[in-house]
Design an enzyme around this catalytic site. Sequence first.
Site, PDB file in Angstrom:
ATOM      1  N   ILE A  80       0.751  -1.125   0.107  1.00 59.19           N
ATOM      2  CA  ILE A  80       0.052  -0.106   0.070  1.00 59.19           C
ATOM      3  C   ILE A  80       0.665   1.390   0.051  1.00 59.19           C
ATOM      4  O   ILE A  80       1.815   1.483   0.502  1.00 59.19           O
ATOM      5  CB  ILE A  80      -1.154  -0.021   1.181  1.00 59.19           C
ATOM      6  CG1 ILE A  80      -2.219   0.965   0.944  1.00 59.19           C
ATOM      7  CG2 ILE A  80      -0.320   0.305   2.576  1.00 59.19           C
ATOM      8  CD1 ILE A  80      -3.269   0.918   2.062  1.00 59.19           C
ATOM      9  N   TRP A 103       0.201   6.072  -0.695  1.00 57.26           N
ATOM     10  CA  TRP A 103      -0.283   7.301  -0.606  1.00 57.26           C
ATOM     11  C   TRP A 103       0.071   7.757  -1.964  1.00 57.26           C
ATOM     12  O   TRP A 103       1.548   7.945  -2.354  1.00 57.26           O
ATOM     13  CB  TRP A 103      -0.200   7.833   0.360  1.00 57.26           C
ATOM     14  CG  TRP A 103      -0.787   9.344   0.316  1.00 57.26           C
ATOM     15  CD1 TRP A 103      -2.245   9.630   0.751  1.00 57.26           C
ATOM     16  CD2 TRP A 103      -0.151  10.537   0.025  1.00 57.26           C
ATOM     17  NE1 TRP A 103      -2.350  11.012   0.563  1.00 57.26           N
ATOM     18  CE2 TRP A 103      -1.398  11.572   0.047  1.00 57.26           C
ATOM     19  CE3 TRP A 103       1.066  10.723  -0.326  1.00 57.26           C
ATOM     20  CZ2 TRP A 103      -0.894  12.881  -0.183  1.00 57.26           C
ATOM     21  CZ3 TRP A 103       1.469  12.242  -0.585  1.00 57.26           C
ATOM     22  CH2 TRP A 103       0.342  13.242  -0.390  1.00 57.26           C
ATOM     23  N   ALA A 136       8.956   5.807  -4.198  1.00 59.25           N
ATOM     24  CA  ALA A 136       8.246   4.355  -4.411  1.00 59.25           C
ATOM     25  C   ALA A 136       8.067   3.612  -5.792  1.00 59.25           C
ATOM     26  O   ALA A 136       7.807   4.363  -6.673  1.00 59.25           O
ATOM     27  CB  ALA A 136       6.794   4.410  -3.678  1.00 59.25           C
ATOM     28  N   ILE A 137       8.113   2.377  -5.848  1.00 61.96           N
ATOM     29  CA  ILE A 137       8.118   1.845  -7.320  1.00 61.96           C
ATOM     30  C   ILE A 137       7.318   0.539  -6.969  1.00 61.96           C
ATOM     31  O   ILE A 137       7.460  -0.264  -6.215  1.00 61.96           O
ATOM     32  CB  ILE A 137       9.503   1.329  -7.826  1.00 61.96           C
ATOM     33  CG1 ILE A 137      10.234   2.762  -8.045  1.00 61.96           C
ATOM     34  CG2 ILE A 137       9.290   0.655  -9.216  1.00 61.96           C
ATOM     35  CD1 ILE A 137      11.675   2.470  -8.365  1.00 61.96           C
ATOM     36  N   GLY A 138       6.239   0.579  -8.052  1.00 61.37           N
ATOM     37  CA  GLY A 138       5.355  -0.839  -8.148  1.00 61.37           C
ATOM     38  C   GLY A 138       4.963  -0.867  -9.620  1.00 61.37           C
ATOM     39  O   GLY A 138       4.378  -0.085  -9.933  1.00 61.37           O
ATOM     40  N   PHE A 180       6.241   4.740 -10.697  1.00 59.56           N
ATOM     41  CA  PHE A 180       7.088   5.247  -9.591  1.00 59.56           C
ATOM     42  C   PHE A 180       6.409   6.486  -9.061  1.00 59.56           C
ATOM     43  O   PHE A 180       5.457   7.223  -9.809  1.00 59.56           O
ATOM     44  CB  PHE A 180       8.579   5.481  -9.834  1.00 59.56           C
ATOM     45  CG  PHE A 180       8.529   6.622 -10.963  1.00 59.56           C
ATOM     46  CD1 PHE A 180       8.672   7.956 -10.980  1.00 59.56           C
ATOM     47  CD2 PHE A 180       8.576   6.034 -12.481  1.00 59.56           C
ATOM     48  CE1 PHE A 180       8.822   8.749 -11.913  1.00 59.56           C
ATOM     49  CE2 PHE A 180       8.833   7.021 -13.618  1.00 59.56           C
ATOM     50  CZ  PHE A 180       8.712   8.378 -13.200  1.00 59.56           C
ATOM     51  N   CYS A 211       3.918   0.864   2.045  1.00 55.49           N
ATOM     52  CA  CYS A 211       4.808  -0.198   1.335  1.00 55.49           C
ATOM     53  C   CYS A 211       5.126  -1.235   2.164  1.00 55.49           C
ATOM     54  O   CYS A 211       5.794  -2.165   1.898  1.00 55.49           O
ATOM     55  CB  CYS A 211       6.169   0.338   0.578  1.00 55.49           C
ATOM     56  SG  CYS A 211       5.834   1.876  -0.474  1.00 55.49           S
TER      57      CYS A 211
END
Length: 238
Positions: A86, A88, A154-156, A168, A185
């Site tokens: 997770i 934001w 963040a990267i997903g 990202f 995360c």
Amino acid sequence: MSSVEGMAQSIRSGTEPVRVQWLGRIDYQAAWDLQRELAEERIAGGPDSLLLLEHPEVYTAGRRTLAHERPVDGTPVIDTDRGGKITWHGPGQLVGYPIIGLAEPLDVVNFVRRLEESLISVCASFGVQTGRVEGRSGVWVAGDGGRPDRKIAAIGIRVARATTLHGFAINCDCDLGAFGSIVPCGIADAGVTSLTAELGRTVGVAEVIDRVSEAVLDALDGRIALGVASSPGVDSAQ
């Protein structure tokens, strides 16, 4: 922090320039729909794309998100098909969605590492030293002065039919308090930071856009050397 490998070849299967679009502030669902539309276009032989944008405030959950990592106050969450947990999104955070056809043989982890390296180079251009943390995706400021490691980007991602979706997010001057309602995360023993928080001056999205665009394109096409680290946060559905 990681050591460095040599320069790499392009990870893209295509040779045409990447189409870069600045979308401004756009609803998460609308951006997700656009990603899928562009992915279908890419699979059919269209161009690679890089979408750059901001979202209104929203929590999104990757496939590995656990129940206790969700907001404790019942705030709605959009469940997605990306890797990772997770996070934001909101104003003051620059989000990038590369819709890229990957070259064979597919190396999804290498793609994620290239995104990380591009954001490490962007942070360095502002004078913020960052790197990777073994076993954790994203870009980090090392702990210091009693403070823990702090995630600044963040990267997903998801890969389907050799084409990437999601991407990202780099914190520029966003409200870091918004991360307080979740376990960002899925990492409970680390913090979250931004360029503004690290530099002590406002660094807005507008100041970051061009640097991110250039660095991401350079990394995808092998013009930035890669550091060595593992990169979770990947969901692959080739």
